[in-house]
Design a protein around this motif. Structure first.
Motif, PDB file in Angstrom:
ATOM      1  N   ILE A   7      -4.981  10.812  -6.877  1.00 45.11           N
ATOM      2  CA  ILE A   7      -4.674  10.534  -5.338  1.00 45.11           C
ATOM      3  C   ILE A   7      -3.988  11.943  -4.963  1.00 45.11           C
ATOM      4  CG2 ILE A   7      -3.680   9.054  -3.571  1.00 45.11           C
ATOM      5  CD1 ILE A   7      -3.724   6.889  -5.810  1.00 45.11           C
ATOM      6  N   ILE A   8      -4.664  12.638  -3.978  1.00 39.20           N
ATOM      7  CA  ILE A   8      -3.897  13.801  -3.311  1.00 39.20           C
ATOM      8  C   ILE A   8      -4.052  13.584  -1.912  1.00 39.20           C
ATOM      9  CG2 ILE A   8      -4.380  16.172  -3.184  1.00 39.20           C
ATOM     10  CD1 ILE A   8      -6.080  16.095  -5.560  1.00 39.20           C
ATOM     11  N   VAL A   9      -2.806  13.850  -1.268  1.00 33.80           N
ATOM     12  CA  VAL A   9      -2.870  13.828  -0.048  1.00 33.80           C
ATOM     13  C   VAL A   9      -2.498  15.065   0.819  1.00 33.80           C
ATOM     14  CG1 VAL A   9      -1.584  12.515   1.966  1.00 33.80           C
ATOM     15  CG2 VAL A   9      -1.667  11.364  -0.180  1.00 33.80           C
ATOM     16  N   LEU A  10      -3.316  15.514   1.686  1.00 35.06           N
ATOM     17  CA  LEU A  10      -3.241  16.781   2.035  1.00 35.06           C
ATOM     18  C   LEU A  10      -2.141  16.614   3.472  1.00 35.06           C
ATOM     19  CD1 LEU A  10      -4.027  19.684   2.590  1.00 35.06           C
ATOM     20  CD2 LEU A  10      -5.991  18.892   4.068  1.00 35.06           C
ATOM     21  N   ASN A  11      -1.290  17.166   3.433  1.00 33.00           N
ATOM     22  CA  ASN A  11      -0.058  17.291   4.388  1.00 33.00           C
ATOM     23  C   ASN A  11      -0.649  18.428   5.601  1.00 33.00           C
ATOM     24  OD1 ASN A  11       2.135  17.827   6.079  1.00 33.00           O
ATOM     25  ND2 ASN A  11       3.665  17.482   4.397  1.00 33.00           N
ATOM     26  N   ALA A  12      -1.190  17.965   6.557  1.00 34.13           N
ATOM     27  CA  ALA A  12      -2.109  18.746   7.593  1.00 34.13           C
ATOM     28  C   ALA A  12      -0.890  19.555   8.246  1.00 34.13           C
ATOM     29  CB  ALA A  12      -2.256  17.759   8.806  1.00 34.13           C
ATOM     30  N   GLN A  13       0.362  19.260   8.396  1.00 32.71           N
ATOM     31  CA  GLN A  13       1.494  20.113   8.879  1.00 32.71           C
ATOM     32  C   GLN A  13       1.837  21.160   8.001  1.00 32.71           C
ATOM     33  OE1 GLN A  13       4.553  17.477  10.215  1.00 32.71           O
ATOM     34  NE2 GLN A  13       3.681  17.197  12.084  1.00 32.71           N
ATOM     35  N   ALA A  14       2.136  21.100   6.858  1.00 35.13           N
ATOM     36  CA  ALA A  14       2.602  22.041   5.862  1.00 35.13           C
ATOM     37  C   ALA A  14       1.131  22.849   5.313  1.00 35.13           C
ATOM     38  CB  ALA A  14       3.307  21.429   4.969  1.00 35.13           C
ATOM     39  N   GLY A  15       0.086  22.173   5.279  1.00 36.78           N
ATOM     40  CA  GLY A  15      -0.987  22.754   4.933  1.00 36.78           C
ATOM     41  C   GLY A  15      -0.977  22.622   3.435  1.00 36.78           C
ATOM     42  N   GLN A  16      -0.308  21.772   2.705  1.00 39.82           N
ATOM     43  CA  GLN A  16      -0.295  21.782   1.214  1.00 39.82           C
ATOM     44  C   GLN A  16      -0.760  20.361   0.398  1.00 39.82           C
ATOM     45  OE1 GLN A  16       3.796  22.225   0.898  1.00 39.82           O
ATOM     46  NE2 GLN A  16       4.483  20.331   0.586  1.00 39.82           N
ATOM     47  N   LEU A  17      -1.078  20.520  -0.715  1.00 36.81           N
ATOM     48  CA  LEU A  17      -1.325  19.155  -1.333  1.00 36.81           C
ATOM     49  C   LEU A  17      -0.140  18.540  -1.967  1.00 36.81           C
ATOM     50  CD1 LEU A  17      -4.554  20.287  -3.256  1.00 36.81           C
ATOM     51  CD2 LEU A  17      -4.662  19.314  -1.250  1.00 36.81           C
ATOM     52  N   ASN A  18      -0.032  17.072  -1.650  1.00 37.74           N
ATOM     53  CA  ASN A  18       0.929  16.416  -2.374  1.00 37.74           C
ATOM     54  C   ASN A  18       0.381  15.491  -3.435  1.00 37.74           C
ATOM     55  OD1 ASN A  18       2.946  17.346  -0.642  1.00 37.74           O
ATOM     56  ND2 ASN A  18       2.480  16.094   0.900  1.00 37.74           N
ATOM     57  N   TYR A  19       0.959  15.495  -4.419  1.00 39.45           N
ATOM     58  CA  TYR A  19       0.311  14.516  -5.613  1.00 39.45           C
ATOM     59  C   TYR A  19       1.087  13.471  -5.729  1.00 39.45           C
ATOM     60  CZ  TYR A  19      -2.323  18.745  -7.473  1.00 39.45           C
ATOM     61  OH  TYR A  19      -3.300  19.698  -7.506  1.00 39.45           O
ATOM     62  N   VAL A  20       0.283  12.347  -5.896  1.00 39.48           N
ATOM     63  CA  VAL A  20       0.868  11.064  -5.905  1.00 39.48           C
ATOM     64  C   VAL A  20       1.244  10.462  -7.277  1.00 39.48           C
ATOM     65  CG1 VAL A  20       0.326   8.782  -5.093  1.00 39.48           C
ATOM     66  CG2 VAL A  20      -0.214  10.500  -3.563  1.00 39.48           C
ATOM     67  N   ALA A  21       2.236   9.808  -7.608  1.00 41.09           N
ATOM     68  CA  ALA A  21       2.420   9.197  -8.964  1.00 41.09           C
ATOM     69  C   ALA A  21       1.442   8.419  -9.287  1.00 41.09           C
ATOM     70  CB  ALA A  21       3.741   8.395  -9.093  1.00 41.09           C
ATOM     71  N   GLY A  22       1.183   8.785 -10.775  1.00 34.97           N
ATOM     72  CA  GLY A  22      -0.089   7.968 -11.363  1.00 34.97           C
ATOM     73  C   GLY A  22      -1.502   8.971 -11.556  1.00 34.97           C
ATOM     74  N   SER A  23      -1.441  10.141 -10.653  1.00 33.14           N
ATOM     75  CA  SER A  23      -2.342  10.793 -10.753  1.00 33.14           C
ATOM     76  C   SER A  23      -2.472  11.791 -12.169  1.00 33.14           C
ATOM     77  CB  SER A  23      -2.512  11.784  -9.675  1.00 33.14           C
ATOM     78  OG  SER A  23      -2.256  11.321  -8.168  1.00 33.14           O
ATOM     79  N   LEU A  24      -3.576  11.962 -12.514  1.00 36.63           N
ATOM     80  CA  LEU A  24      -3.835  12.865 -13.712  1.00 36.63           C
ATOM     81  C   LEU A  24      -4.029  14.266 -13.420  1.00 36.63           C
ATOM     82  CD1 LEU A  24      -6.343  10.394 -15.876  1.00 36.63           C
ATOM     83  CD2 LEU A  24      -3.705  10.685 -16.094  1.00 36.63           C
ATOM     84  N   VAL A  25      -3.423  15.098 -14.144  1.00 39.27           N
ATOM     85  CA  VAL A  25      -3.245  16.608 -13.879  1.00 39.27           C
ATOM     86  C   VAL A  25      -3.528  17.250 -15.022  1.00 39.27           C
ATOM     87  CG1 VAL A  25      -2.298  16.450 -11.696  1.00 39.27           C
ATOM     88  CG2 VAL A  25      -0.995  16.776 -13.614  1.00 39.27           C
ATOM     89  N   TRP A  26      -3.925  18.626 -14.925  1.00 39.69           N
ATOM     90  CA  TRP A  26      -3.735  19.587 -15.824  1.00 39.69           C
ATOM     91  C   TRP A  26      -2.599  20.560 -15.512  1.00 39.69           C
ATOM     92  CZ3 TRP A  26      -6.363  19.552 -20.234  1.00 39.69           C
ATOM     93  CH2 TRP A  26      -7.393  18.745 -20.260  1.00 39.69           C
ATOM     94  N   VAL A  27      -1.706  20.636 -16.268  1.00 34.22           N
ATOM     95  CA  VAL A  27      -0.734  21.720 -16.096  1.00 34.22           C
ATOM     96  C   VAL A  27      -0.642  22.882 -16.910  1.00 34.22           C
ATOM     97  CG1 VAL A  27       1.776  21.785 -16.027  1.00 34.22           C
ATOM     98  CG2 VAL A  27       0.960  19.756 -15.594  1.00 34.22           C
ATOM     99  N   GLU A  28      -0.354  24.067 -16.246  1.00 37.37           N
ATOM    100  CA  GLU A  28      -0.494  25.479 -16.727  1.00 37.37           C
ATOM    101  C   GLU A  28       0.536  25.506 -18.108  1.00 37.37           C
ATOM    102  OE1 GLU A  28      -1.455  30.016 -15.928  1.00 37.37           O
ATOM    103  OE2 GLU A  28      -0.479  28.752 -14.307  1.00 37.37           O
ATOM    104  N   ASP A  29       0.077  25.855 -19.260  1.00 38.62           N
ATOM    105  CA  ASP A  29       1.027  26.301 -20.329  1.00 38.62           C
ATOM    106  C   ASP A  29       0.796  27.542 -20.947  1.00 38.62           C
ATOM    107  OD1 ASP A  29       3.087  24.830 -22.372  1.00 38.62           O
ATOM    108  OD2 ASP A  29       1.393  25.715 -23.726  1.00 38.62           O
ATOM    109  N   PRO A  30       1.993  28.144 -21.307  1.00 39.43           N
ATOM    110  CA  PRO A  30       1.756  29.549 -21.847  1.00 39.43           C
ATOM    111  C   PRO A  30       1.136  29.548 -23.096  1.00 39.43           C
ATOM    112  CG  PRO A  30       4.060  29.148 -21.560  1.00 39.43           C
ATOM    113  CD  PRO A  30       3.178  27.962 -20.861  1.00 39.43           C
ATOM    114  N   GLU A  31       1.387  28.608 -23.998  1.00 40.37           N
ATOM    115  CA  GLU A  31       0.885  28.593 -25.190  1.00 40.37           C
ATOM    116  C   GLU A  31      -0.478  27.991 -25.378  1.00 40.37           C
ATOM    117  OE1 GLU A  31       3.670  27.074 -28.233  1.00 40.37           O
ATOM    118  OE2 GLU A  31       5.310  28.063 -27.110  1.00 40.37           O
ATOM    119  N   LEU A  32      -0.777  26.828 -24.743  1.00 38.75           N
ATOM    120  CA  LEU A  32      -2.068  26.036 -24.984  1.00 38.75           C
ATOM    121  C   LEU A  32      -2.910  26.085 -23.852  1.00 38.75           C
ATOM    122  CD1 LEU A  32      -0.277  22.653 -26.241  1.00 38.75           C
ATOM    123  CD2 LEU A  32      -1.504  24.615 -27.722  1.00 38.75           C
TER     124      LEU A  32
END
Length: 168
Positions: A7-32
């Motif tokens: 679940i991603i909510v677009l904050n129209a005023q700030a123009g940014q994405l807000n991720y909602v708890a429970g969402s699955l994501v890929w996070v950048e990692d320097p080693e993996l």
């Protein structure tokens, strides 16, 4: 069995994405390169994620991508079928296919090949070549023979068109 939804909510005023708890994501990692996790909390640009190992991290939302909760267990032959065509999704698909000795994958009509670091003779047998001869592109699994057969058919069609044009 319940699957997690992204679940991603677009904050129209700030123009940014807000991720909602429970969402699955890929996070950048320097080693993996990328680690998959689940969002626990999200406040402005900082997101708390928990990984399968139990480790919790706080990351900036710019360092993550959404993960498809229904990613096919065997990957996909054509990566344009992925819900999210981004670096971690592509790498996950290539890794899954590579682990099954499926070293060829499409992205549209582009063939991606991963070096198997071993001989896979079944990929270059005459019977394999015959299977692709005349087959419509995408009808068979990804292979250089499919690209060659398609290119040959287009070349013959183009030459036929040119020859007909000259005779008229």
């Amino acid at each position: 069995m319940m699957t997690k939804a992204l679940i991603i909510v677009l904050n129209a005023q700030a123009g940014q994405l807000n991720y909602v708890a429970g969402s699955l994501v890929w996070v950048e990692d320097p080693e993996l390169a990328w680690i998959d996790g689940e969002i626990q909390d999200s406040k402005k640009d900082e997101v708390t994620i928990i990984f399968k190992s139990g480790t919790r991290v706080v990351s900036k939302s710019a360092n993550m991508y959404p993960k498809d909760p229904k990613f096919p267990p065997n990957g996909v032959e054509d990566m344009t079928r992925l819900a999210y065509l981004h670096e971690p999704g592509v790498l996950q698909n290539l890794k899954i296919r590579y682990s099954g000795n499926k070293i060829y994958t499409y992205t549209g009509n582009i063939l991606i090949a991963v070096n198997p670091f071993q001989r896979l003779p079944h990929l270059t047998e005459t019977s394999t070549m015959i299977k692709y001869k005349g087959a419509a592109f995408g009808e068979q699994s990804p292979h250089p023979f499919a690209i060659a057969s398609s290119a040959y058919r287009y070349l013959v069609a183009a030459l036929s068109f040119l020859c007909l044009g000259l005779w008229l």
